[in-house]
Design an enzyme around this catalytic site. Structure first.
Site, PDB file in Angstrom:
ATOM      1  N   HIS A   1       0.831  -1.216   0.000  1.00  0.00           N
ATOM      2  CA  HIS A   1       0.000   0.000   0.000  1.00  0.00           C
ATOM      3  C   HIS A   1       0.859   1.258   0.000  1.00  0.00           C
ATOM      4  CE1 HIS A   1      -3.888  -2.095   0.872  1.00  0.00           C
ATOM      5  NE2 HIS A   1      -3.101  -2.954   1.465  1.00  0.00           N
TER       6      HIS A   1
ATOM      7  N   ASN B   1     -10.351  -2.891   2.480  1.00  0.00           N
ATOM      8  CA  ASN B   1     -10.031  -2.883   1.047  1.00  0.00           C
ATOM      9  C   ASN B   1     -11.305  -2.654   0.248  1.00  0.00           C
ATOM     10  OD1 ASN B   1      -7.258  -3.361   1.201  1.00  0.00           O
ATOM     11  ND2 ASN B   1      -7.484  -5.584   1.113  1.00  0.00           N
TER      12      ASN B   1
ATOM     13  N   HIS C   1      -4.015   0.867  12.083  1.00  0.00           N
ATOM     14  CA  HIS C   1      -3.810  -0.390  12.809  1.00  0.00           C
ATOM     15  C   HIS C   1      -5.180  -0.994  13.140  1.00  0.00           C
ATOM     16  CE1 HIS C   1      -2.547  -3.429  15.426  1.00  0.00           C
ATOM     17  NE2 HIS C   1      -1.487  -2.861  15.947  1.00  0.00           N
TER      18      HIS C   1
ATOM     19  N   TYR D   1       0.866  -4.368  12.178  1.00  0.00           N
ATOM     20  CA  TYR D   1       0.802  -2.934  11.849  1.00  0.00           C
ATOM     21  C   TYR D   1       1.638  -2.071  12.771  1.00  0.00           C
ATOM     22  CZ  TYR D   1      -2.654  -3.998   8.329  1.00  0.00           C
ATOM     23  OH  TYR D   1      -3.273  -4.489   7.209  1.00  0.00           O
TER      24      TYR D   1
HETATM   25 FE1  HDD Z   1      -2.579  -4.840   5.522  1.00  0.00          FE
HETATM   26  C1  HDD Z   1      -1.100  -1.817   5.191  1.00  0.00           C
HETATM   27  C2  HDD Z   1      -5.539  -3.536   4.341  1.00  0.00           C
HETATM   28  C3  HDD Z   1      -3.967  -7.988   5.491  1.00  0.00           C
HETATM   29  C4  HDD Z   1       0.189  -6.049   6.959  1.00  0.00           C
HETATM   30  N1  HDD Z   1      -3.203  -3.036   4.879  1.00  0.00           N
HETATM   31  C5  HDD Z   1      -2.434  -1.908   4.821  1.00  0.00           C
HETATM   32  C6  HDD Z   1      -3.219  -0.826   4.322  1.00  0.00           C
HETATM   33  C7  HDD Z   1      -4.470  -1.307   4.077  1.00  0.00           C
HETATM   34  C8  HDD Z   1      -4.446  -2.704   4.436  1.00  0.00           C
HETATM   35  C9  HDD Z   1      -5.652  -0.538   3.528  1.00  0.00           C
HETATM   36  C10 HDD Z   1      -2.723   0.584   4.073  1.00  0.00           C
HETATM   37  C11 HDD Z   1      -2.983   1.468   5.260  1.00  0.00           C
HETATM   38  C12 HDD Z   1      -2.528   2.877   4.946  1.00  0.00           C
HETATM   39  O1  HDD Z   1      -3.139   3.498   4.067  1.00  0.00           O
HETATM   40  O2  HDD Z   1      -1.571   3.314   5.585  1.00  0.00           O
HETATM   41  N2  HDD Z   1      -4.358  -5.621   4.956  1.00  0.00           N
HETATM   42  C13 HDD Z   1      -5.478  -4.906   4.603  1.00  0.00           C
HETATM   43  C14 HDD Z   1      -6.611  -5.792   4.529  1.00  0.00           C
HETATM   44  C15 HDD Z   1      -6.165  -7.034   4.836  1.00  0.00           C
HETATM   45  C16 HDD Z   1      -4.758  -6.926   5.121  1.00  0.00           C
HETATM   46  C17 HDD Z   1      -8.029  -5.359   4.183  1.00  0.00           C
HETATM   47  C18 HDD Z   1      -6.930  -8.321   4.923  1.00  0.00           C
HETATM   48  C19 HDD Z   1      -8.188  -8.397   5.130  1.00  0.00           C
HETATM   49  N3  HDD Z   1      -1.994  -6.685   6.077  1.00  0.00           N
HETATM   50  C20 HDD Z   1      -2.714  -7.843   6.024  1.00  0.00           C
HETATM   51  C21 HDD Z   1      -1.973  -8.910   6.646  1.00  0.00           C
HETATM   52  C22 HDD Z   1      -0.789  -8.364   7.075  1.00  0.00           C
HETATM   53  C23 HDD Z   1      -0.821  -6.969   6.712  1.00  0.00           C
HETATM   54  C24 HDD Z   1      -2.451 -10.336   6.777  1.00  0.00           C
HETATM   55  C25 HDD Z   1       0.374  -8.986   7.782  1.00  0.00           C
HETATM   56  C26 HDD Z   1       0.374 -10.103   8.426  1.00  0.00           C
HETATM   57  N4  HDD Z   1      -0.743  -4.079   5.936  1.00  0.00           N
HETATM   58  C27 HDD Z   1       0.216  -4.746   6.585  1.00  0.00           C
HETATM   59  C28 HDD Z   1       1.413  -3.882   6.939  1.00  0.00           C
HETATM   60  C29 HDD Z   1       0.981  -2.509   6.372  1.00  0.00           C
HETATM   61  C30 HDD Z   1      -0.374  -2.800   5.765  1.00  0.00           C
HETATM   62  C31 HDD Z   1       2.728  -4.424   6.495  1.00  0.00           C
HETATM   63  C32 HDD Z   1       1.950  -1.783   5.449  1.00  0.00           C
HETATM   64  C33 HDD Z   1       1.967  -0.361   5.889  1.00  0.00           C
HETATM   65  C34 HDD Z   1       1.230  -0.354   7.135  1.00  0.00           C
HETATM   66  O3  HDD Z   1       0.799  -1.607   7.429  1.00  0.00           O
HETATM   67  O4  HDD Z   1       1.042   0.593   7.846  1.00  0.00           O
HETATM   68  O5  HDD Z   1       1.585  -3.836   8.318  1.00  0.00           O
END
Ligand code: HDD
Length: 740
Positions: A115, A187, A379, A402
């Site tokens: 993202h 999402n 988060h 997160y």
């Molecule tokens: Fe995630 C970012 C949505 C599963 C780990 N995720 C992130 C963002 C969104 C989502 C919208 C961007 C937030 C922003 O604008 O800063 N993610 C989802 C959805 C998931 C999902 C809807 C499943 C239903 N994500 C998911 C899993 C993991 C992560 C299973 C790790 C085990 N996601 C992350 C992250 C991020 C992230 C690596 C990257 C940047 C952040 O968190 O802040 O932690």
């Protein structure tokens, strides 16, 4: 008006003049400092004893009259290094040089691992009270108004990648409630690729560019992605949504949002229910077509970002209704045979209607992309009393990930103090010290309980608004690494999705699979994915196989049929046309009085008229050309009106006719006009013409009697266009049978 004799930082300004009227020349005198915007001033951090720290909340960055060093010393020169004479070496003692360059060298922070590319806006959420019976969350009580910040994003691309790639979109909302911040990190697709968070690094590694050459950027059309998907039956449902038109939204404003997981709500009596969150856009759900998306990636990689900011700036505030599907909180956590803990499953809206509980309006653009959009940290564990999580194994892993990622991305544990992340509820924590600590905690006893600080801060009970974890029962079991059997069906919902779509949507989906698999080098991967498609729907598999020149395999498993869910379709409904962009091709031959009339009618219908002229400047000295044949491309417009002769200019009309040899008997038109019109036609956009315009359409090869072509007098054009645009596209024009 502030005192002009002192600067924002209170220092005297000798002989400061009154502010000057704007001029094109570089200003020579400082102007009155701008008042800080609300987002430059986060809410106060409160010390552990509840006393405001009194420390300045934010610096005056770039709002005072005089440039200073980071320590506040005014600068006389920032363009020349301190040197031993004009031709001599630069001196190490030049603190400003070193400070300026050092700061610049460290301006970038790591982009999000997923993202990374996003766009965001501020707004307000107003609850209608419909959720009061199922949750005690204060921000969902009737008429409660809560400030929000929403960040939309793509998943796979880097921060500088294009907006209109085929991908899932993030839809993350921060509610700054009085009881603490609630983040709904969702999402635009209601299901996820995987069922357990432990597989997240795998799916993302597969989707990101190949690690040897780092290509392709922001694409899923490559071998590693389809290798993963074809080996993971659970990924088929999410991928089916990606390959549908949902993977290429028309605008962030026309996307649905989903919380994906099932959450647990708890009301004032302690009663619980299970819910799924939905965002429903007031403008409807609309998408691009694939060729259009590809062209936009080159013409305007910021298409979605620009669209969101322009709409808000123009006062066309995008709105979404927040809704919930509500399920009884039973021991099985199932509904209609669907496991509510499985994030690869939806519950069709026909089985559990979405009940609207409030409306969000985005009404303010960001002031500083880095400070807000880049530094915002979401988060799923940011919860408020009344909303709790479930045991969905994907959600449980997210609760770890997160906060962990922000430690690296935002450089330490105090990222919650960055203005955009500061709660609007008073913060009274004991999280002392650490990198970038901004709070000046007071008191001597940062531990609980204590006597030295008078016992402060005290713990709150449920009656004082404390967050109480719902004491949900935990089944007695064994430690295992396995999923429940109710997670095993990976095909019936992708099949239901495909069979719920209209024929034209199915055709787009078939084309998308054929394109993406056609981009894979390894034939084994194509064949393996075809097997997955065969298990989902034989016709889908056969059509993709035909496009790839491969033999369709027979289904390998028996899959249950579920009733189609019409709510999954995008086509077939009528929506408001607010914010639609209408291009008007005009030139020296255009009837300017009629043009005025048409523009006023477009404005009155809350749409945006843009004049496209052969060159810049003013038409007949009166009408400003907002686009030219050189800068315009069909992809910017939802509909095009032809009100001119489509030539490069009156002067060279004859030479164009001569060059073209005029074989069709039509007047020769500028090739860029022909490209614009044929593209708009191919992408099934409404087209209209009057005066010389009808001949231009004909000269571009567009049949006047095709669906969605309006040839009438100017007064009738806008009502007819509005009718067509409420359907988004002229669907009959796609070369697909309209009935299944
Ligand atoms: Fe995630 C970012 C949505 C599963 C780990 N995720 C992130 C963002 C969104 C989502 C919208 C961007 C937030 C922003 O604008 O800063 N993610 C989802 C959805 C998931 C999902 C809807 C499943 C239903 N994500 C998911 C899993 C993991 C992560 C299973 C790790 C085990 N996601 C992350 C992250 C991020 C992230 C690596 C990257 C940047 C952040 O968190 O802040 O932690």
């Amino acid at each position: 008006m502030a005192d002009q004799s002192t600067s924002a930082d209170g220092l005297p300004i000798p002989g400061a003049p009154a502010p000057q009227a704007p001029s094109l020349a570089e200003p020579t005198e400082p102007r009155e400092p701008l008042p800080p915007k609300p987002d430059q001033d986060g809410p106060e951090t409160v010390s552990p004893t509840g006393v405001p720290t009194g420390a300045p909340k934010t610096s005056n960055a770039q709002s005072g009259r005089y440039l200073t060093t980071a320590q506040g010393a005014r600068l006389q020169d920032t363009d020349h290094s301190l040197k031993a004479g004009p031709r001599g070496p630069v001196l190490l003692q030049d603190h400003h040089l070193r400070e300026k360059i050092t700061h610049f060298d460290h301006e970038r922070i790591p982009e999000r691992v997923v993202h990374a590319r996003g766009a965001a806006a501020h707004g307000v959420f107003t609850a209608n009270g419909a959720a009061e019976g199922i949750t005690r969350a204060g921000f969902l009580a009737k008429d409660a108004q809560t400030p929000v910040f929403v960040r939309f994003s793509t998943v796979l691309g880097s921060r500088g990648s294009s907006d209109t790639v085929r991908d899932t979109r993030g839809f993350a909302t921060k509610f700054y409630t009085d009881e603490g911040t609630f983040d709904l990190v969702g999402n635009n697709i209601p299901v996820f690729f995987i069922q357990d968070a432990i597989k997240f690094p795998d799916v993302i590694h597969a989707g990101k560019p190949h690690p040897d050459r780092e290509i392709p950027q922001a694409q899923s059309a490559h071998d590693t992605f389809w290798d993963f998907v074809s080996l993971h039956t659970e990924a088929q449902h999410h991928t089916m949504w990606n390959m549908s038109d949902r993977g290429i939204p028309r605008s962030y404003r026309t996307m649905e949002g989903f919380g994906v997981h099932t959450f647990r709500l708890v009301n004032a009596k302690g009663e619980t229910s299970l819910v799924k969150f939905h965002w429903k856009p007031r403008l409807g759900v609309h998408s691009l077509v694939w060729e259009e998306a590809q062209i936009i990636n080159g013409m305007d990689p910021d298409f979605h970002r620009r669209d969101l900011a322009d709409a808000i700036e123009a006062g066309a505030y995008p709105q979404w209704d927040l809704g919930v599907q509500v399920f009884p909180d039973t021991e099985e956590e199932m509904f209609a045979g669907i496991d509510l803990l499985d994030p690869t499953k939806i519950v069709p809206e026909e089985l559990a209607p979405v009940q609207i509980i409030g409306t969000m309006t985005l009404n303010r653009n960001t002031t500083n992309y880095f400070a807000e959009t880049e530094q915002v940290a979401f988060h799923p564990g940011h919860l408020v009393p009344g909303i709790d999580v479930t045991n969905d194994p994907l959600l449980q892993g997210r609760l770890f990930s997160y906060i962990d990622t922000q430690l690296t991305r935002l450089g330490g544990p105090n990222f919650h103090q960055i203005p955009i992340n500061r709660p609007h509820a008073p913060v009274n924590d004991m999280f002392r010290e650490g990198f970038h600590q901004d709070a000046v905690h007071s008191g001597v006893a940062p531990y609980q309980p204590n006597s030295l600080d008078g016992g402060c801060p005290f713990l709150a009970g449920a009656d004082m608004g404390a967050f109480i974890d719902v004491p949900a029962p935990v089944a007695e079991s064994r430690k295992v690494r396995e999923n429940p059997a109710t997670f095993d069906d990976h095909y019936s919902q992708p099949r239901q999705f495909f069979r719920s779509l209209t024929p034209v949507e199915q055709d787009h989906l078939i084309q998308a699979y054929t394109f993406e698999l056609g981009k894979c080098y390894e034939e084994n991967i194509r064949i393996r994915q075809l097997q997955q498609l065969a298990n989902i729907d034989e016709r889908l598999c056969a059509e993709v196989a035909a496009g790839l020149g491969l033999t369709p395999p027979a289904p390998a498993v028996a899959v249950e049929d579920a009733d189609p869910s019409p709510a999954l379709r995008q086509v077939g409904k009528a929506w408001p046309v607010d914010g639609r962009v209408i291009g008007i091709l005009a030139d020296e031959t255009t009837d300017l009085a009629a043009l005025d009339q048409v523009r006023a009618a477009i404005d009155a219908a809350n749409m945006v008229p843009l004049i496209i002229a052969p060159k810049g400047g003013k038409l007949a000295g009166q009408v400003t050309a907002q686009r030219t044949y050189l800068t315009a491309r069909s992809t910017e417009f939802d509909a095009v009106i032809v009100a001119g002769a489509g030539r490069h200019g009156a002067d060279d009309a004859d030479s164009l006719d001569a060059k073209a040899g005029n074989p069709s008997g039509h007047p020769a038109i500028d090739p860029r006009v022909a490209i614009l019109l044929t593209e708009a036609y191919r992408h099934s956009k409404a087209l209209a013409a009057w005066g010389p315009g009808a001949a231009v359409l004909a000269a571009s090869g567009i049949p006047g009697d095709a669906p969605g072509i309006i040839s009438t007098d100017p007064a009738q054009i806008v009502p007819a266009l509005t009718e067509l645009l409420s359907q988004h596209r002229v669907w009959e024009r796609f070369p697909v049978a309209q009935t299944a």
